[in-house]
Enzyme design. Structure first.
Site, PDB file in Angstrom:
ATOM      1  N   CYS A 123       0.713  -1.151   0.186  1.00 48.66           N
ATOM      2  CA  CYS A 123      -0.050   0.031  -0.097  1.00 48.66           C
ATOM      3  C   CYS A 123       0.790   1.158  -0.166  1.00 48.66           C
ATOM      4  O   CYS A 123       1.993   1.200  -0.114  1.00 48.66           O
ATOM      5  CB  CYS A 123      -0.904  -0.204   1.111  1.00 48.66           C
ATOM      6  N   GLU A 489      -3.981  13.971   2.734  1.00 46.01           N
ATOM      7  CA  GLU A 489      -4.467  14.122   1.486  1.00 46.01           C
ATOM      8  C   GLU A 489      -5.976  14.474   1.426  1.00 46.01           C
ATOM      9  O   GLU A 489      -6.650  14.566   2.514  1.00 46.01           O
ATOM     10  CB  GLU A 489      -4.962  12.382   0.901  1.00 46.01           C
ATOM     11  N   SER A 515      -5.514  11.776  -2.630  1.00 41.85           N
ATOM     12  CA  SER A 515      -5.466  10.525  -2.757  1.00 41.85           C
ATOM     13  C   SER A 515      -5.263   9.943  -4.387  1.00 41.85           C
ATOM     14  O   SER A 515      -5.692  10.714  -5.105  1.00 41.85           O
ATOM     15  CB  SER A 515      -6.729   9.787  -2.340  1.00 41.85           C
TER      16      SER A 515
END
EC number: 4.2.1.9
Length: 611
Positions: A123, A489, A515
């Site tokens: 991730c 974000e 994001s």
């Protein structure tokens, strides 16, 4: 000439009897002494669906390595789930965690003098953090990720995490509908199914050359993902012997991740409309690698690289699983290479050049192998699973349509302009970034009055409270690396703009970031940031912001004299100058330390440590 094993410091000589005793207590066998010790850098956690399936994989890799006679030892890094941390102050910790991950890998590998490593990432900040560490350490390294999540399905169409966020803020959507979307958006393990930051970085790792073919696109649930881990284990042993026994330094990360490799990776990113976070991360990794790669290179590439692959969030038609069916990352690289837009001579961890890898793995190549075809036919199972390798579904046929398929050739590009662009102007002297692949071309030229908020929280309240209307430019300040601190974000503000049906009628600009799930006219990484005296901190409600993507410009309609007067007034606030005037935010010591050391976004948001 062979290179001495790093591990010999703790395994050879009379005085190292104590260290050898501890190695034996760790399970090292007599015949493994004097051979490469390989670190398995895992990132398993049950906080992140992209990592929850990695708990057994480290031991699988260890077993494969030890079949070949070497000793392998596993350790874990931290891993933050940006989706769960989003929308509250947890997101302040996300970007700083990248550097902590890099440090922790360096600490563990250098403290124990490991000779090589396999990095098991997935991730958002984990892959770049491990990449930064690999450049610092510069020992043989192979990356293998946990793979993308399957796309969710509901009412005959694909959906993902971003759909859940947008629909939950839309007051016209029923609670029952939202519950259905929530239950179907994320069908199990893997990193979120669009070309968001995690998948973007895992794909770019193939282009850099440190990951094997299929790393970025084979879904996490497929059995071929397990084979990828076995292949990585075999490859790292081969590369360790190449370097230490044969003296071949071509396998070292810094000799793979050269300036040209970074240019190739950025060209891929632009061609597939990847996350704008990749700009931050590639700049940071290049800095650790000592590679001559800067914001100006990204600007240059964005002006000549077309958009050849459009994936969620830039479209609802395709997700990363569809990129795999179309031939994966080497399929896109093949089209770029045919157009002379990438360098095929760069080296890779698998011993091939990029050109050789394309010849072997590109599904439209006349020399494509059966192994490659099997990789790219790996399909989703369309059922919930949190177990890696739990299914073995295959597409009946590949998507090789380069005119109207998921991956296009240059002649049939989605747009001649690439998927990312760098803008500059009087409020972004050092640049800012926009994902053009996610912006409707009708608003590539946009101007409107500023609605200024000095935090993400205030912006969310303003958008949901109806303060933002059609034609406005939302300006979020003091959310940069230093000003946050942590550079949050802005996914919730952009999602809320869409939920108010203003996605094609408003813009959002910020010194924060976005994001990978963001689309729309969302411009981030404005540098210098407000907290560093950047002109974005001088913008006031009602100022006209002018955005022109074709001309790569962004400006506030104020004269130099007017900006100078505002700067003078701001500086008159003394110690409070260029700090958020209304924001109430508790900042921990850890985040304050990060804020005092961090560079600007155009330099990768890395910590600055004076020599």
């Amino acid at each position: 000439m062979k290179n001495p094993l790093r591990s010999s410091f703790s395994t050879e000589g009379r005085r190292m009897a104590g260290a050898r005793a501890l190695w034996r207590a760790n399970g090292m066998k007599e015949e493994q002494f004097g051979k490469p010790i390989i670190a398995i850098v895992n990132s398993f956690t049950q906080f992140v669906p992209g990592h929850t399936h990695l708990h057994e994989i480290g031991q699988l890799v260890k077993a494969e390595i030890e079949k070949q006679g070497c000793f392998a030892a596993e350790f874990n890094t931290i891993a933050i789930d940006d989706g769960i941390a989003m929308g509250h102050d947890g997101m302040l910790y996300s970007l700083p965690s990248r550097d902590i991950i890099a440090d922790s890998v360096e600490y563990m590998v250098n403290a124990h003098k490991a000779d090589a490593m396999v990095c098991i990432s997935n991730c958002d900040k984990i892959t770049p953090g491990m990449l930064m560490a690999s450049m610092r350490l510069n020992i043989p390294t192979v990356f293998v990720s946990g793979g993308p999540m399957e796309a969710g399905e509901l009412d005959g169409r694909h959906l993902d995490l971003i759909d859940a966020m947008i629909e939950s803020a839309d007051t016209s959507v029923s609670d029952e509908r939202i519950e259905q979307v929530e239950r179907h958006a994320c069908p199990g393990c893997g990193c979120c199914s669009g070309m968001f930051t995690a998948n973007s970085m895992n794909c770019l790792n193939e282009a850099i050359g440190l990951a094997l073919p299929g790393n970025g696109t084979i879904v996490a649930t497929h059995k071929n993902r397990i084979q990828l881990f076995r292949d990585a284990a075999k490859q790292i042993v081969e590369n360790a012997y190449k370097y230490y026994r044969d003296g071949d330094d071509s396998v070292l990360p810094r000799n793979i991740a050269t300036r040209q490799a970074f240019l190739n990776a950025m060209s891929l990113d632009i061609a597939m409309g990847g996350s704008t976070n990749t700009v931050l991360h590639l700049l940071a990794v290049a800095q650790e690698a000592g590679a001559d790669f800067h914001m100006e290179d990204i600007d240059m590439l964005s002006r000549k690289t077309p958009c050849l692959c459009k994936v969620a969030p830039n479209t609802h038609t395709y997700h990363v699983q569809d990129v795999n069916r179309a031939g994966g990352i080497l399929g896109i690289m093949n089209e770029l290479m045919k157009a002379g837009l990438v360098d095929g001579s760069t080296r890779r961890a698998d011993g091939l050049t990029l050109a050789e890898a394309v010849d072997k793995y590109a599904v439209t190549s006349p020399n494509v192998t059966e192994e490659a075809i099997r990789k790219y036919k790996s399909a989703p199972a369309h059922r919930f699973s949190i177990q890696m390798g739990s299914q073995e579904s295959y597409y009946k046929e590949l998507d090789t349509d380069r005119a109207e398929g998921c991956i296009r050739d240059v002649e049939h590009a989605y747009s001649k302009d690439g998927g990312l662009a760098v803008l500059r102007g009087n409020i972004a002297l050092d640049g800012c970034v926009v994902k053009t692949a996610g912006v409707d071309e009708s608003i590539w030229k946009f101007s409107g009055p500023a609605k200024v908020f000095d935090s993400q929280d205030a912006a969310c309240e303003g958008i949901l409270g109806g303060k933002v209307v059609s034609g406005d430019v939302v300006v979020i300040t003091y959310e940069g690396p230093k000003g946050g601190p942590g550079m949050q974000e802005m996914l919730y503000p952009t999602s809320y703009i869409k939920s108010r049906h203003l996605g094609k009628e408003c813009a959002l600009i910020t010194d924060g970031r976005f994001s990978g799930g963001t689309s729309g006219l969302s411009i981030g990484h404005i540098s210098p940031e407000a907290a560093s005296g950047g002109a974005i901190g001088l913008v006031r409600d009602g100022d006209i912001i002018e955005i022109n993507i074709p001309e790569r410009s962004i400006n506030v309609r104020l004269s130099d004299e007017e900006l100078a007067e505002r700067r003078k007034a701001e500086e008159a606030r003394g110690k409070k100058a260029f700090t958020p005037p209304t924001r109430q935010r508790e900042v921990s010591k850890a985040l304050r330390a990060y804020g005092k050391m961090v560079s600007s976004a155009d330099k990768g948001g890395v910590r600055i440590v004076e020599d």
